[in-house]
Design a protein around this motif. Sequence first.
Motif, PDB file in Angstrom:
ATOM      1  N   GLN A  22      23.858  -0.122  27.828  1.00  0.00           N
ATOM      2  CA  GLN A  22      23.997   0.181  29.479  1.00  0.00           C
ATOM      3  C   GLN A  22      24.491   1.265  30.265  1.00  0.00           C
ATOM      4  O   GLN A  22      24.217   1.988  31.183  1.00  0.00           O
ATOM      5  N   PHE A  23      25.632   1.808  29.695  1.00  0.00           N
ATOM      6  CA  PHE A  23      25.849   3.068  30.190  1.00  0.00           C
ATOM      7  C   PHE A  23      25.160   4.403  29.652  1.00  0.00           C
ATOM      8  O   PHE A  23      25.245   4.551  30.607  1.00  0.00           O
ATOM      9  N   GLU A  24      24.381   4.089  29.262  1.00  0.00           N
ATOM     10  CA  GLU A  24      23.896   4.974  28.310  1.00  0.00           C
ATOM     11  C   GLU A  24      22.506   5.385  29.483  1.00  0.00           C
ATOM     12  O   GLU A  24      22.257   5.908  30.112  1.00  0.00           O
ATOM     13  N   ALA A  25      22.242   4.759  29.921  1.00  0.00           N
ATOM     14  CA  ALA A  25      20.707   3.264  30.328  1.00  0.00           C
ATOM     15  C   ALA A  25      21.351   4.061  32.009  1.00  0.00           C
ATOM     16  O   ALA A  25      20.698   4.470  33.043  1.00  0.00           O
ATOM     17  N   LEU A  26      22.125   3.427  32.441  1.00  0.00           N
ATOM     18  CA  LEU A  26      22.914   3.751  33.819  1.00  0.00           C
ATOM     19  C   LEU A  26      23.331   5.128  34.169  1.00  0.00           C
ATOM     20  O   LEU A  26      22.925   6.044  35.678  1.00  0.00           O
ATOM     21  N   LEU A  27      23.946   5.932  33.054  1.00  0.00           N
ATOM     22  CA  LEU A  27      23.542   7.343  33.502  1.00  0.00           C
ATOM     23  C   LEU A  27      22.383   8.105  33.572  1.00  0.00           C
ATOM     24  O   LEU A  27      22.694   8.761  34.215  1.00  0.00           O
ATOM     25  N   SER A  28      21.965   7.804  33.207  1.00  0.00           N
ATOM     26  CA  SER A  28      20.381   8.467  33.167  1.00  0.00           C
ATOM     27  C   SER A  28      19.567   7.663  34.449  1.00  0.00           C
ATOM     28  O   SER A  28      18.875   8.492  34.832  1.00  0.00           O
ATOM     29  N   ARG A  29      19.535   7.489  35.293  1.00  0.00           N
ATOM     30  CA  ARG A  29      19.262   6.837  36.459  1.00  0.00           C
ATOM     31  C   ARG A  29      19.985   6.337  37.662  1.00  0.00           C
ATOM     32  O   ARG A  29      19.408   6.479  37.931  1.00  0.00           O
ATOM     33  N   LEU A  30      21.452   6.558  37.234  1.00  0.00           N
ATOM     34  CA  LEU A  30      22.066   6.839  38.813  1.00  0.00           C
ATOM     35  C   LEU A  30      21.772   7.930  40.009  1.00  0.00           C
ATOM     36  O   LEU A  30      21.505   8.566  39.293  1.00  0.00           O
ATOM     37  N   ARG A  31      21.408   7.184  40.963  1.00  0.00           N
ATOM     38  CA  ARG A  31      21.284   8.509  41.641  1.00  0.00           C
ATOM     39  C   ARG A  31      22.594   9.607  41.694  1.00  0.00           C
ATOM     40  O   ARG A  31      23.486   9.166  41.744  1.00  0.00           O
ATOM     41  N   PRO A  32      22.261  11.203  41.345  1.00  0.00           N
ATOM     42  CA  PRO A  32      23.005  12.211  40.907  1.00  0.00           C
ATOM     43  C   PRO A  32      23.780  12.151  41.970  1.00  0.00           C
ATOM     44  O   PRO A  32      25.104  12.800  41.634  1.00  0.00           O
ATOM     45  N   ASP A  33      24.031  12.124  43.253  1.00  0.00           N
ATOM     46  CA  ASP A  33      25.249  12.104  44.123  1.00  0.00           C
ATOM     47  C   ASP A  33      26.540  11.231  44.165  1.00  0.00           C
ATOM     48  O   ASP A  33      27.426   9.992  45.050  1.00  0.00           O
ATOM     49  N   HIS A  34      25.719   9.577  43.284  1.00  0.00           N
ATOM     50  CA  HIS A  34      26.757   8.659  43.426  1.00  0.00           C
ATOM     51  C   HIS A  34      28.354   8.969  43.053  1.00  0.00           C
ATOM     52  O   HIS A  34      28.373   9.827  42.330  1.00  0.00           O
ATOM     53  N   PRO A  35      29.182   8.674  43.804  1.00  0.00           N
ATOM     54  CA  PRO A  35      30.512   8.578  43.748  1.00  0.00           C
ATOM     55  C   PRO A  35      31.234   8.192  42.420  1.00  0.00           C
ATOM     56  O   PRO A  35      32.528   9.067  42.216  1.00  0.00           O
ATOM     57  N   LYS A  36      31.024   7.218  42.001  1.00  0.00           N
ATOM     58  CA  LYS A  36      31.415   6.928  40.736  1.00  0.00           C
ATOM     59  C   LYS A  36      30.816   8.296  38.789  1.00  0.00           C
ATOM     60  O   LYS A  36      31.219   7.368  37.901  1.00  0.00           O
ATOM     61  N   VAL A 267       3.917   5.970  24.925  1.00  0.00           N
ATOM     62  CA  VAL A 267       4.251   3.910  25.009  1.00  0.00           C
ATOM     63  C   VAL A 267       6.702   4.626  25.946  1.00  0.00           C
ATOM     64  O   VAL A 267       7.291   3.912  25.909  1.00  0.00           O
ATOM     65  N   ALA A 268       5.945   5.449  26.828  1.00  0.00           N
ATOM     66  CA  ALA A 268       6.974   6.274  27.402  1.00  0.00           C
ATOM     67  C   ALA A 268       7.703   4.515  28.346  1.00  0.00           C
ATOM     68  O   ALA A 268       8.746   5.094  28.471  1.00  0.00           O
ATOM     69  N   HIS A 269       6.881   3.902  28.537  1.00  0.00           N
ATOM     70  CA  HIS A 269       7.634   2.523  29.797  1.00  0.00           C
ATOM     71  C   HIS A 269       8.476   1.764  29.068  1.00  0.00           C
ATOM     72  O   HIS A 269       9.256   1.137  29.766  1.00  0.00           O
ATOM     73  N   LYS A 270       8.398   1.756  27.748  1.00  0.00           N
ATOM     74  CA  LYS A 270       9.293   1.269  26.501  1.00  0.00           C
ATOM     75  C   LYS A 270      10.923   1.035  26.622  1.00  0.00           C
ATOM     76  O   LYS A 270      11.169   0.246  27.365  1.00  0.00           O
ATOM     77  N   ARG A 271      11.362   2.198  26.740  1.00  0.00           N
ATOM     78  CA  ARG A 271      12.494   2.560  27.402  1.00  0.00           C
ATOM     79  C   ARG A 271      12.317   2.012  29.085  1.00  0.00           C
ATOM     80  O   ARG A 271      13.981   2.249  29.063  1.00  0.00           O
ATOM     81  N   ALA A 272      12.028   1.988  29.728  1.00  0.00           N
ATOM     82  CA  ALA A 272      12.398   2.058  31.641  1.00  0.00           C
ATOM     83  C   ALA A 272      11.976   0.556  30.857  1.00  0.00           C
ATOM     84  O   ALA A 272      13.066  -0.027  32.509  1.00  0.00           O
ATOM     85  N   LEU A 273      11.273  -0.409  30.660  1.00  0.00           N
ATOM     86  CA  LEU A 273      11.819  -1.945  30.858  1.00  0.00           C
ATOM     87  C   LEU A 273      13.075  -2.073  30.082  1.00  0.00           C
ATOM     88  O   LEU A 273      13.260  -3.360  30.575  1.00  0.00           O
ATOM     89  N   LEU A 274      12.709  -1.481  28.619  1.00  0.00           N
ATOM     90  CA  LEU A 274      14.398  -1.833  28.705  1.00  0.00           C
ATOM     91  C   LEU A 274      15.450  -1.360  29.439  1.00  0.00           C
ATOM     92  O   LEU A 274      16.262  -1.680  29.132  1.00  0.00           O
ATOM     93  N   ASP A 275      15.458  -0.528  29.929  1.00  0.00           N
ATOM     94  CA  ASP A 275      16.877   0.029  30.679  1.00  0.00           C
ATOM     95  C   ASP A 275      16.743  -1.058  31.922  1.00  0.00           C
ATOM     96  O   ASP A 275      17.923  -1.546  32.533  1.00  0.00           O
ATOM     97  N   TYR A 276      15.157  -1.568  32.915  1.00  0.00           N
ATOM     98  CA  TYR A 276      15.839  -2.727  33.408  1.00  0.00           C
ATOM     99  C   TYR A 276      16.266  -3.806  33.127  1.00  0.00           C
ATOM    100  O   TYR A 276      17.128  -4.849  33.277  1.00  0.00           O
ATOM    101  N   PHE A 277      15.735  -4.131  31.596  1.00  0.00           N
ATOM    102  CA  PHE A 277      16.888  -5.242  31.012  1.00  0.00           C
ATOM    103  C   PHE A 277      18.154  -5.373  31.144  1.00  0.00           C
ATOM    104  O   PHE A 277      19.103  -6.353  30.803  1.00  0.00           O
ATOM    105  N   LEU A 278      18.345  -4.465  30.770  1.00  0.00           N
ATOM    106  CA  LEU A 278      19.741  -3.222  30.716  1.00  0.00           C
ATOM    107  C   LEU A 278      20.578  -3.385  31.864  1.00  0.00           C
ATOM    108  O   LEU A 278      22.193  -3.691  31.738  1.00  0.00           O
ATOM    109  N   LEU A 279      19.778  -3.534  32.541  1.00  0.00           N
ATOM    110  CA  LEU A 279      21.069  -3.291  34.120  1.00  0.00           C
ATOM    111  C   LEU A 279      20.221  -4.106  35.931  1.00  0.00           C
ATOM    112  O   LEU A 279      21.358  -3.845  36.218  1.00  0.00           O
TER     113      LEU A 279
END
Length: 328
Positions: A22-36, A267-279
Amino acid sequence: MIAGKKENEMIIKKRNKTELEQFEALLSRLRPDHPKIRELESDFARRKKGYIGEKQVDYFLDELAAEMTILQDLNLSVDGKNMQIDNLLISRQAAYIVEVKNYSGTILFDTELQQFTRDDGSREKGFRHPIQQAELQKQRLQAWLQEMNLPPIPIYCFIAVSDPSTIIKVEGEREHIARVVSHAAYIPGKIKSQADAMTGNAPIQHQKLGATILRACKQARHLPVLRYGIQTQDILPGVHCPACRYLGMERIYGTWLCPKCNRKSKVAHKRALLDYFLLVNPTINNADCMQFLGISSATIANRLFKSMNLTYIKENRRWTLSKRSVVK
Ligand SMILES: [Zn+2]
């Protein structure tokens, strides 16, 4: 491992990597100016290190699995607050909380000053007292039992120092600290002698209690996203390019194309869908998928679900992961 041991093994909840993913997925998708972001990055590094330490301790606690019910990495909701326990072992006599600590260098317990410090060679640093933390968990677990209308049971806590090279020092009452804190290899022995010292109380049906806790644990499933106050709109949709990590591959003629480096992927959509399920949500429908992957056709969304062998849930017309799903 001895052959046949697996049959009566009672580790009913195993540690997994979901939180790290979850952390990994979140860090790859959080908007880059997010304060956290900085806080998330340092917490992720700490959790990764923590996970390695916890696995080292699992190796030693495994030997108790033949006689006790073990739950690893527990999440319970007590009084509306989340409680996390690294290990809970339940025997016929009592429950044992084993918290795992990773410290490098030398740790010092000062029983007179109620102080706990670590010296890693370069600097000395004060920490929250691990025994007080564990005592607090014990109280919360008792409170949880009460909330669930379950009878109180004796609970003992232990601190397992996962790195065998850490030096443990005590100033003051050594025995008091040694009863609770030690390197992981000695924790099973401490638990056993504690168990042997107890006789006379009504035996605990530890399998049954373990199953009850496991059910509650599933309901308390939590996302780190919530803990950091991250909103769904802070999570960027799209498909990552496996080559250059660019977020925003385009679906063209049944394949994904990176507009930045021109790499193609089937197969690039697989990672994206997994991220969706995780986050975002453990289930998905056509509309969510079209929005998240940036595709314009429900037929394609459906085809992708089927190609990944996701499971269809009739009641809410959504799709979800199962053991048969093809995620790689
Ligand atoms: Zn690319």
